[in-house]
Write a protein that holds these residues in place. Structure first.
Motif, mmCIF file in Angstrom:
data_model
loop_
_atom_site.group_PDB
_atom_site.id
_atom_site.type_symbol
_atom_site.label_atom_id
_atom_site.label_comp_id
_atom_site.label_asym_id
_atom_site.label_seq_id
_atom_site.Cartn_x
_atom_site.Cartn_y
_atom_site.Cartn_z
ATOM 1 N N GLU A 15 7.923 -29.606 -17.109
ATOM 2 C CA GLU A 15 8.413 -28.392 -17.433
ATOM 3 C C GLU A 15 8.150 -28.075 -18.849
ATOM 4 O O GLU A 15 8.548 -28.926 -19.883
ATOM 5 C CB GLU A 15 9.743 -28.323 -17.385
ATOM 6 N N THR A 16 7.782 -27.062 -19.366
ATOM 7 C CA THR A 16 7.885 -26.613 -20.943
ATOM 8 C C THR A 16 8.833 -25.680 -21.180
ATOM 9 O O THR A 16 9.638 -25.090 -20.121
ATOM 10 C CB THR A 16 6.621 -25.931 -21.083
ATOM 11 N N SER A 17 8.911 -25.292 -22.459
ATOM 12 C CA SER A 17 10.234 -24.465 -22.736
ATOM 13 C C SER A 17 9.960 -23.099 -21.925
ATOM 14 O O SER A 17 10.832 -22.192 -21.587
ATOM 15 C CB SER A 17 10.443 -24.191 -24.267
ATOM 16 N N ALA A 18 8.650 -22.514 -21.954
ATOM 17 C CA ALA A 18 8.355 -21.375 -21.356
ATOM 18 C C ALA A 18 8.619 -21.424 -20.133
ATOM 19 O O ALA A 18 9.050 -20.346 -19.305
ATOM 20 C CB ALA A 18 6.791 -21.054 -21.672
ATOM 21 N N GLY A 19 8.343 -22.423 -19.298
ATOM 22 C CA GLY A 19 8.507 -22.691 -17.972
ATOM 23 C C GLY A 19 9.917 -22.575 -17.561
ATOM 24 O O GLY A 19 10.675 -21.966 -16.672
ATOM 25 N N GLY A 20 10.866 -23.135 -18.413
ATOM 26 C CA GLY A 20 12.304 -23.172 -18.415
ATOM 27 C C GLY A 20 12.798 -21.681 -18.523
ATOM 28 O O GLY A 20 13.634 -21.379 -17.659
ATOM 29 N N LYS A 21 12.496 -21.095 -19.391
ATOM 30 C CA LYS A 21 12.854 -19.820 -19.763
ATOM 31 C C LYS A 21 12.380 -18.948 -18.413
ATOM 32 O O LYS A 21 13.339 -17.988 -17.978
ATOM 33 C CB LYS A 21 12.225 -19.135 -20.847
ATOM 34 N N SER A 22 11.414 -19.173 -17.763
ATOM 35 C CA SER A 22 10.919 -18.341 -16.659
ATOM 36 C C SER A 22 11.872 -18.580 -15.363
ATOM 37 O O SER A 22 12.059 -17.776 -14.493
ATOM 38 C CB SER A 22 9.246 -18.509 -16.360
ATOM 39 N N ARG A 23 12.426 -19.609 -15.181
ATOM 40 C CA ARG A 23 13.153 -20.162 -14.007
ATOM 41 C C ARG A 23 14.901 -20.077 -14.318
ATOM 42 O O ARG A 23 15.428 -20.263 -13.493
ATOM 43 C CB ARG A 23 12.689 -21.192 -13.408
ATOM 44 N N ILE A 24 15.361 -19.705 -15.637
ATOM 45 C CA ILE A 24 16.756 -19.955 -15.842
ATOM 46 C C ILE A 24 17.379 -18.839 -15.096
ATOM 47 O O ILE A 24 18.588 -19.411 -14.722
ATOM 48 C CB ILE A 24 16.924 -19.971 -17.323
ATOM 49 N N ASP A 25 16.897 -17.926 -14.911
ATOM 50 C CA ASP A 25 17.697 -16.796 -14.044
ATOM 51 C C ASP A 25 18.046 -17.646 -12.645
ATOM 52 O O ASP A 25 19.036 -17.034 -12.235
ATOM 53 C CB ASP A 25 17.352 -15.541 -14.201
ATOM 54 N N TRP A 26 16.897 -17.935 -12.065
ATOM 55 C CA TRP A 26 17.083 -18.350 -10.760
ATOM 56 C C TRP A 26 18.231 -19.492 -10.615
ATOM 57 O O TRP A 26 19.275 -19.476 -9.904
ATOM 58 C CB TRP A 26 15.918 -18.944 -10.040
ATOM 59 N N VAL A 27 18.120 -20.433 -11.719
ATOM 60 C CA VAL A 27 19.071 -21.556 -11.699
ATOM 61 C C VAL A 27 20.455 -20.929 -11.972
ATOM 62 O O VAL A 27 21.393 -21.681 -11.608
ATOM 63 C CB VAL A 27 18.794 -22.516 -12.786
ATOM 64 N N LEU A 28 20.700 -19.916 -12.696
ATOM 65 C CA LEU A 28 21.831 -19.534 -13.090
ATOM 66 C C LEU A 28 22.582 -18.598 -11.912
ATOM 67 O O LEU A 28 23.703 -18.187 -12.384
ATOM 68 C CB LEU A 28 21.802 -18.793 -14.302
ATOM 69 N N ARG A 29 22.272 -18.762 -10.770
ATOM 70 C CA ARG A 29 22.653 -18.263 -9.641
ATOM 71 C C ARG A 29 24.145 -19.063 -9.422
ATOM 72 O O ARG A 29 25.051 -18.979 -8.910
ATOM 73 C CB ARG A 29 21.852 -18.352 -8.387
ATOM 74 N N THR A 30 24.054 -20.527 -10.119
ATOM 75 C CA THR A 30 25.481 -21.100 -10.089
ATOM 76 C C THR A 30 25.515 -21.140 -11.556
ATOM 77 O O THR A 30 24.965 -21.604 -12.601
ATOM 78 C CB THR A 30 25.140 -22.440 -9.802
ATOM 79 N N THR A 31 27.039 -20.599 -11.844
ATOM 80 C CA THR A 31 27.431 -20.227 -13.393
ATOM 81 C C THR A 31 27.890 -21.756 -13.991
ATOM 82 O O THR A 31 28.679 -22.391 -13.292
ATOM 83 C CB THR A 31 28.289 -19.300 -13.392
ATOM 84 N N PRO A 32 27.293 -22.326 -15.127
ATOM 85 C CA PRO A 32 27.774 -23.574 -15.556
ATOM 86 C C PRO A 32 28.709 -23.438 -16.507
ATOM 87 O O PRO A 32 28.963 -22.439 -17.175
ATOM 88 C CB PRO A 32 26.479 -24.157 -16.062
ATOM 89 N N ASP A 33 29.798 -24.502 -16.586
ATOM 90 C CA ASP A 33 30.979 -24.453 -17.550
ATOM 91 C C ASP A 33 30.252 -25.553 -18.666
ATOM 92 O O ASP A 33 30.675 -25.341 -19.880
ATOM 93 C CB ASP A 33 32.127 -25.329 -16.864
ATOM 94 N N LYS A 53 25.317 -15.845 -21.689
ATOM 95 C CA LYS A 53 25.535 -14.331 -21.217
ATOM 96 C C LYS A 53 26.047 -14.432 -20.046
ATOM 97 O O LYS A 53 27.120 -13.741 -19.561
ATOM 98 C CB LYS A 53 24.131 -13.580 -20.939
ATOM 99 N N GLU A 54 25.940 -15.570 -19.163
ATOM 100 C CA GLU A 54 26.291 -15.919 -17.810
ATOM 101 C C GLU A 54 27.737 -16.335 -18.056
ATOM 102 O O GLU A 54 28.778 -16.017 -17.065
ATOM 103 C CB GLU A 54 25.597 -16.823 -17.037
ATOM 104 N N ASN A 55 28.037 -16.771 -19.014
ATOM 105 C CA ASN A 55 29.398 -17.657 -19.286
ATOM 106 C C ASN A 55 29.587 -17.910 -20.792
ATOM 107 O O ASN A 55 28.970 -18.913 -21.280
ATOM 108 C CB ASN A 55 29.691 -19.074 -18.638
ATOM 109 N N PRO A 56 30.239 -16.780 -21.529
ATOM 110 C CA PRO A 56 30.582 -16.982 -22.737
ATOM 111 C C PRO A 56 31.194 -18.053 -23.257
ATOM 112 O O PRO A 56 30.948 -18.569 -24.540
ATOM 113 C CB PRO A 56 31.265 -15.848 -23.092
#
Length: 229
Positions: free
Chosen positions: A92-110, A143-146
């Motif tokens: 994974e690169t930073s660009a790759g991470g950016k492209s998939r972060i929205d999918w991963v954030l279907r689970t909101t992290p604390d 944005k998902e969890n301030p």
């Protein structure tokens, strides 16, 4: 001398990650998707999301041998209501991470653990782009969890890229941490890099025993956050 060995091994580590076969990346992605999809937390559980490359993913290991799973064991032993989710992806690169972060954030992290950027450095990509990608990932999480707590793992690149580039790269992570009020881990592979007994035959990726040490390093920074609750 040991620092030089660490840098050389880190070079091999992330170069190996960035040039891994597509099938290996696909297999890792499937493992990641499975982990996220089958890790639906109970309502009272708080989420720790580990987002990174092959180190987080546990390259060539079962996911229960990678350091996020070991962190989960430590959490369970203390009876804490936290669930660790491994969203690592080899290469994974930073660009790759950016492209998939929205999918991963279907689970909101604390708590969000970010371990990305080294593959960018090994490819000599412009560091302003790497910084922006990592910041965009952090912004998406906030944005998902301030109220999210963020931990950032710093990385190194070999000196053959030039002293100026190497220094700027190393400064990227503490700067990112400071500007986002995040916790900074200077070297994730402390005590592991350079030790053949703690790495796979490739001399690059940690063994299960190596991941135990990585987990201890992470735990030193993570545990105080858990104890605040």
């Amino acid at each position: 001398m040991f620092l030089r060995v660490q840098i050389i091994l880190l070079s091999a580590l992330f170069f190996g990650c960035s040039t891994s076969k597509e099938s290996e990346s696909q297999q890792t992605l499937k493992k990641e998707q499975s982990a996220v999809e089958t890790s639906a937390p109970k309502e009272e559980e708080r989420i720790i999301l580990f987002f990174g490359n092959s180190i987080t993913a546990g390259y060539q290991l079962d996911m229960d041998q990678a350091f996020p799973a070991i962190i989960q064991e430590k959490i369970d032993s203390l009876g804490l209501n936290y669930k660790a989710i491994n969203a690592g992806l080899s290469g994974e690169t930073s660009a790759g991470g950016k492209s998939r972060i929205d999918w991963v954030l279907r689970t909101t992290p604390d708590i969000f653990f970010l371990e990305l950027g080294a593959n960018d450095g090994l490819r000599g990509l412009p560091l302003d782009e790497t910084y922006k990608n990592l910041q965009d990932i952090i912004d998406a999480v906030k944005k998902e969890n301030p109220e999210v707590e963020i931990i950032i793992a710093g990385m190194m690149v070999p000196p053959n890229l030039g002293d100026d580039y190497s220094k700027e790269f190393q400064q990227l992570f503490p700067k990112l941490s400071k500007e986002n009020d995040a916790i900074y881990i200077p070297f994730l592979l402390e005590g592991v890099a350079g030790n053949p007994d703690l790495n796979l035959r490739d001399g690059i990726h940690p063994t299960p025993e190596g991941h135990e040490i990585v987990a201890e390093t992470v735990w030193d920074y993570l545990k105080p956050l858990l104890e605040e609750e």
